[in-house]
Design an enzyme around this catalytic site. Structure first.
Site, PDB file in Angstrom:
ATOM      1  N   TYR A  43       0.816  -1.223   0.000  1.00  0.00           N
ATOM      2  CA  TYR A  43       0.000   0.000   0.000  1.00  0.00           C
ATOM      3  C   TYR A  43       0.852   1.276   0.000  1.00  0.00           C
ATOM      4  CZ  TYR A  43      -4.491  -2.424   0.660  1.00  0.00           C
ATOM      5  OH  TYR A  43      -5.627  -3.186   0.492  1.00  0.00           O
ATOM      6  N   ASN A  55     -13.176  -3.690   4.393  1.00  0.00           N
ATOM      7  CA  ASN A  55     -14.086  -3.850   3.260  1.00  0.00           C
ATOM      8  C   ASN A  55     -13.868  -5.140   2.479  1.00  0.00           C
ATOM      9  OD1 ASN A  55     -11.745  -3.145   2.043  1.00  0.00           O
ATOM     10  ND2 ASN A  55     -12.476  -1.267   1.084  1.00  0.00           N
TER      11      ASN A  55
HETATM   12  N1  UDP Z   1      -9.205   2.901   3.070  1.00  0.00           N
HETATM   13  C1  UDP Z   1      -9.611   3.415   4.290  1.00  0.00           C
HETATM   14  N2  UDP Z   1     -10.157   4.673   4.338  1.00  0.00           N
HETATM   15  C2  UDP Z   1     -10.305   5.440   3.226  1.00  0.00           C
HETATM   16  C3  UDP Z   1      -9.893   4.928   1.997  1.00  0.00           C
HETATM   17  C4  UDP Z   1      -9.345   3.664   1.939  1.00  0.00           C
HETATM   18  O1  UDP Z   1      -9.485   2.738   5.303  1.00  0.00           O
HETATM   19  O2  UDP Z   1     -10.807   6.578   3.340  1.00  0.00           O
HETATM   20  C5  UDP Z   1      -8.621   1.549   2.996  1.00  0.00           C
HETATM   21  C6  UDP Z   1      -9.616   0.508   2.468  1.00  0.00           C
HETATM   22  O3  UDP Z   1      -9.356  -0.726   3.109  1.00  0.00           O
HETATM   23  C7  UDP Z   1      -9.261   0.471   1.005  1.00  0.00           C
HETATM   24  C8  UDP Z   1      -7.736   0.608   1.056  1.00  0.00           C
HETATM   25  O4  UDP Z   1      -7.508   1.556   2.101  1.00  0.00           O
HETATM   26  O5  UDP Z   1      -9.699  -0.715   0.383  1.00  0.00           O
HETATM   27  C9  UDP Z   1      -7.082   1.114  -0.208  1.00  0.00           C
HETATM   28  O6  UDP Z   1      -7.707   2.340  -0.603  1.00  0.00           O
HETATM   29  P1  UDP Z   1      -8.127   2.582  -2.117  1.00  0.00           P
HETATM   30  O7  UDP Z   1      -8.519   4.025  -2.230  1.00  0.00           O
HETATM   31  O8  UDP Z   1      -7.037   2.095  -3.021  1.00  0.00           O
HETATM   32  O9  UDP Z   1      -9.460   1.712  -2.278  1.00  0.00           O
HETATM   33  P2  UDP Z   1      -9.757   0.374  -3.118  1.00  0.00           P
HETATM   34  O10 UDP Z   1      -8.900   0.414  -4.358  1.00  0.00           O
HETATM   35  O11 UDP Z   1      -9.424  -0.797  -2.217  1.00  0.00           O
HETATM   36  O12 UDP Z   1     -11.230   0.429  -3.419  1.00  0.00           O
END
Ligand code: UDP
Ligand code: MG
Length: 143
Positions: free
Chosen positions: A51, A114
């Site tokens: 990440y 999620n």
């Molecule tokens: N996440 C979080 N808070 C936020 C945005 C993201 O805790 O406001 C976490 C969540 O688990 C997410 C991950 O960080 O799946 C990666 O963020 P991303 O924006 O890449 O979302 P994704 O691609 O997983 O939909």
């Protein structure tokens, strides 16, 4: 750049809540072939590397706590237009905003916990697959 593979992770909440089989079934009946799969408990360094792009975001340390809180299940999935198709199946990051019938809408408790990860571009899918499996980690008959 091939676009028939994506990297998914069934996150620690999915495993902890006993949803691994159910979520995997949804993925398979949607037409994704599982090419490689493992169960691992991520170290902080491994989760932070995955990440890295989010390092400066306010949720980063909670995200790393969560992703290292128990075992997770990274896997390589194959289907035509895999990245886009899988993002559609899982729904938006925040389950409250996710479309009906999507995996996050059905199972996720909040925006952080999620249930599932899906790569967001074919380029990132290739990098993320290599991050967990390398090329040799994918069984030859699934390649
Ligand atoms: N996440 C979080 N808070 C936020 C945005 C993201 O805790 O406001 C976490 C969540 O688990 C997410 C991950 O960080 O799946 C990666 O963020 P991303 O924006 O890449 O979302 P994704 O691609 O997983 O939909
Ligand atoms: Mg993302």
């Amino acid at each position: 750049m091939r676009n028939d593979r994506t990297l998914s992770i069934l996150k620690p909440d999915c495993v902890r809540r006993g949803l691994t089989g159910e979520v995997l079934r949804k993925i398979e009946i949607t037409g994704f072939k599982v090419c490689a799969l493992q169960m691992i408990k991520l170290t902080r360094a491994h989760a932070e590397g995955f990440y890295e792009v989010h390092r400066d975001r306010p949720f980063f340390s909670d995200l790393i706590d969560f992703m290292t809180s128990g075992p997770c299940v990274p896997m390589v999935l194959e289907k035509k237009d895999a990245v886009e198709s899988f993002r559609k199946l899982i729904g938006t990051t925040d389950p409250a905003e996710a479309a009906k019938g999507t995996i996050r809408r059905l199972y996720a408790e909040n925006k952080g916990e999620n249930i599932v990860h899906g790569s967001d571009s074919p380029e990132n899918a290739q990098k993320e697959i290599a991050y967990f499996f390398g090329e040799s980690g994918i069984p030859a008959d699934a390649a």
